[in-house]
Design a protein around this motif. Structure first.
Motif, mmCIF file in Angstrom:
data_model
loop_
_atom_site.group_PDB
_atom_site.id
_atom_site.type_symbol
_atom_site.label_atom_id
_atom_site.label_comp_id
_atom_site.label_asym_id
_atom_site.label_seq_id
_atom_site.Cartn_x
_atom_site.Cartn_y
_atom_site.Cartn_z
ATOM 1 N N GLU A 61 0.831 -1.207 0.000
ATOM 2 C CA GLU A 61 0.000 0.000 0.000
ATOM 3 C C GLU A 61 0.861 1.251 0.000
ATOM 4 O O GLU A 61 0.550 2.230 -0.695
ATOM 5 N N LEU A 62 1.944 1.223 0.775
ATOM 6 C CA LEU A 62 2.835 2.375 0.824
ATOM 7 C C LEU A 62 3.486 2.624 -0.533
ATOM 8 O O LEU A 62 3.517 3.756 -1.023
ATOM 9 N N PHE A 63 3.989 1.573 -1.162
ATOM 10 C CA PHE A 63 4.655 1.738 -2.454
ATOM 11 C C PHE A 63 3.671 2.233 -3.516
ATOM 12 O O PHE A 63 3.981 3.153 -4.285
ATOM 13 N N CYS A 64 2.485 1.642 -3.562
ATOM 14 C CA CYS A 64 1.504 1.990 -4.594
ATOM 15 C C CYS A 64 0.828 3.344 -4.335
ATOM 16 O O CYS A 64 0.160 3.878 -5.221
ATOM 17 N N SER A 65 1.004 3.893 -3.130
ATOM 18 C CA SER A 65 0.381 5.179 -2.811
ATOM 19 C C SER A 65 1.038 6.346 -3.531
ATOM 20 O O SER A 65 0.447 7.417 -3.653
ATOM 21 N N GLY A 66 2.279 6.150 -3.976
ATOM 22 C CA GLY A 66 3.006 7.225 -4.638
ATOM 23 C C GLY A 66 3.609 8.242 -3.690
ATOM 24 O O GLY A 66 4.076 9.304 -4.118
ATOM 25 N N GLU A 67 3.616 7.939 -2.385
ATOM 26 C CA GLU A 67 4.107 8.894 -1.395
ATOM 27 C C GLU A 67 5.612 8.790 -1.145
ATOM 28 O O GLU A 67 6.187 9.619 -0.449
ATOM 29 N N LEU A 68 6.263 7.777 -1.679
ATOM 30 C CA LEU A 68 7.671 7.551 -1.378
ATOM 31 C C LEU A 68 8.543 8.747 -1.723
ATOM 32 O O LEU A 68 9.482 9.081 -0.991
ATOM 33 N N SER A 69 8.240 9.398 -2.843
ATOM 34 C CA SER A 69 9.084 10.505 -3.296
ATOM 35 C C SER A 69 8.976 11.740 -2.405
ATOM 36 O O SER A 69 9.832 12.617 -2.449
ATOM 37 N N THR A 70 7.927 11.809 -1.590
ATOM 38 C CA THR A 70 7.739 12.971 -0.722
ATOM 39 C C THR A 70 8.136 12.694 0.723
ATOM 40 O O THR A 70 8.096 13.595 1.556
ATOM 41 N N MET A 71 8.507 11.456 1.040
ATOM 42 C CA MET A 71 8.820 11.085 2.421
ATOM 43 C C MET A 71 10.288 11.332 2.742
ATOM 44 O O MET A 71 11.149 11.275 1.857
ATOM 45 N N CYS A 72 10.554 11.606 4.008
ATOM 46 C CA CYS A 72 11.923 11.863 4.456
ATOM 47 C C CYS A 72 12.717 10.561 4.480
ATOM 48 O O CYS A 72 12.354 9.619 5.178
ATOM 49 N N LEU A 128 9.520 19.451 15.490
ATOM 50 C CA LEU A 128 10.650 18.577 15.191
ATOM 51 C C LEU A 128 10.870 18.516 13.692
ATOM 52 O O LEU A 128 9.934 18.358 12.922
ATOM 53 N N TRP A 129 12.117 18.654 13.288
ATOM 54 C CA TRP A 129 12.453 18.569 11.868
ATOM 55 C C TRP A 129 13.589 17.596 11.622
ATOM 56 O O TRP A 129 14.453 17.415 12.465
ATOM 57 N N CYS A 130 13.585 16.993 10.465
ATOM 58 C CA CYS A 130 14.808 16.449 9.879
ATOM 59 C C CYS A 130 15.246 17.566 8.951
ATOM 60 O O CYS A 130 14.659 17.789 7.893
ATOM 61 N N ASN A 131 16.214 18.332 9.351
ATOM 62 C CA ASN A 131 16.551 19.609 8.729
ATOM 63 C C ASN A 131 16.748 19.494 7.216
ATOM 64 O O ASN A 131 17.398 18.579 6.738
ATOM 65 N N THR A 132 16.193 20.456 6.465
ATOM 66 C CA THR A 132 16.222 20.577 4.997
ATOM 67 C C THR A 132 15.385 19.519 4.305
ATOM 68 O O THR A 132 15.144 19.610 3.111
ATOM 69 N N CYS A 133 14.914 18.511 5.024
ATOM 70 C CA CYS A 133 14.131 17.433 4.405
ATOM 71 C C CYS A 133 12.645 17.621 4.657
ATOM 72 O O CYS A 133 11.826 17.534 3.760
ATOM 73 N N ILE A 134 12.303 17.827 5.909
ATOM 74 C CA ILE A 134 10.889 17.802 6.294
ATOM 75 C C ILE A 134 10.693 18.654 7.531
ATOM 76 O O ILE A 134 11.549 18.730 8.397
ATOM 77 N N GLY A 135 9.552 19.285 7.602
ATOM 78 C CA GLY A 135 9.160 19.969 8.828
ATOM 79 C C GLY A 135 7.937 19.300 9.393
ATOM 80 O O GLY A 135 6.977 19.063 8.671
#
Length: 294
Positions: A61-72, A128-135
């Protein structure tokens, strides 16, 4: 396709979208068989740099959702390991002794030079952030930020980093929560919580005890159907908190039952007496903040 190494096939598969990957695996019986196992989809996610998944979501489900490219890609479930959390808490809370607003963990991922930035103050609750990747803003986590899996890891990590044990600086948390208590009613909706928990919390933030009250069991003030009991008395059965405190308690302590907003009671006649006592308290709080000049 049978002459291609599986490594090449997997690499090709990892670049396809949800519709194309379904067609692709149907073109080969061996590939179709492999795709029946969760490990196949997990491997494809890992080839995209993602090795974490919400427990209610399958790797497929995660792979087919298309969200991988936007995840940290710098988050992972290993970050929730007790040894990792202990080391990071010691680093972050020791930094907070000197800097009330922000703590930087510059060794989050040394190879990629990313850092965890944790804000834990009266105005910035668990950002909490992973800096430059995600807020990820835990204070406003009701808004959609990131995928379901990403938000899950960030919430778990934030709660673990924000928790305090005997080995971490309890006094620092008391100071922060005391600040929250002082400013909680500024331009704020009031919310109703049990008196006994509120009393225990005040003992903790005042430094009279080193033991925080634990999860808020907001069930004694409710009727059997879960609604608020209208026969309650302010100061005896329940106390009031502001938006800031409510969000903090939900994220740092956890809540059993429902925290009811006083705004939600205005249209119900049975709460008329209870609301009157709340309005009187609000007026008292306002007069204390803005005393007359003589």
């Amino acid at each position: 396709m049978k002459y291609f190494p599986m490594e090449v096939i997997d690499k090709i598969s990892s670049t396809l979208n949800g519709q194309d990957i379904v067609r692709f695996i149907q073109s080969n019986s061996a590939l179709y068989y492999r795709a029946q196992h969760p490990s196949f989809w997990k491997h494809l996610c890992e080839l995209n740099g993602i090795n974490y998944c919400h427990p209610d979501t399958t790797w497929k489900e995660l792979f087919c959702s298309g969200e991988l490219s936007t995840m940290c890609p710098h988050l992972n479930t290993n970050m929730l390991d007790p040894s990792f959390i202990k080391a990071k808490k010691q680093l972050i809370w020791s930094h907070l002794k000197n800097n009330r607003e922000t703590a930087y963990d510059t060794d989050h991922y040394a190879t990629d030079k990313h850092s965890i930035i944790l804000k834990l103050s009266s105005l910035h609750i668990m950002e909490l952030w992973c800096n430059t990747c995600i807020g990820f803003d835990y204070f406003h986590s009701d808004t959609k930020q990131g995928s379901k899996s990403e938000s899950y890891i960030m919430k778990k990590l934030t709660k673990k980093l924000g928790s305090v044990t005997q080995e971490i600086d309890t006094k620092k948390r008391q100071e922060i929560e005391s600040d929250i208590f002082r400013i909680q009613f500024r331009n704020s909706t009031t919310h109703i919580i049990q008196k006994d928990w509120h009393t225990s919390w005040l003992l903790f933030i005042s430094g009279k005890t080193i033991h925080h009250p634990g999860p808020l069991l907001n069930t004694k003030i409710a009727r059997q159907d879960g609604s608020l009991n209208p026969a309650l008395f302010l100061g005896k059965d329940f106390e009031l908190i502001g938006n800031l405190t409510r969000w903090y308690i939900e994220r740092m302590y956890g809540v059993s039952g429902t925290i009811v907003s006083s705004e939600s009671l205005k249209e119900k006649a049975e709460y008329c007496k209870l609301l009157h006592s709340i309005r009187l308290r609000q007026q008292m709080n306002s007069s204390l903040r803005y005393p007359f000049n003589h």
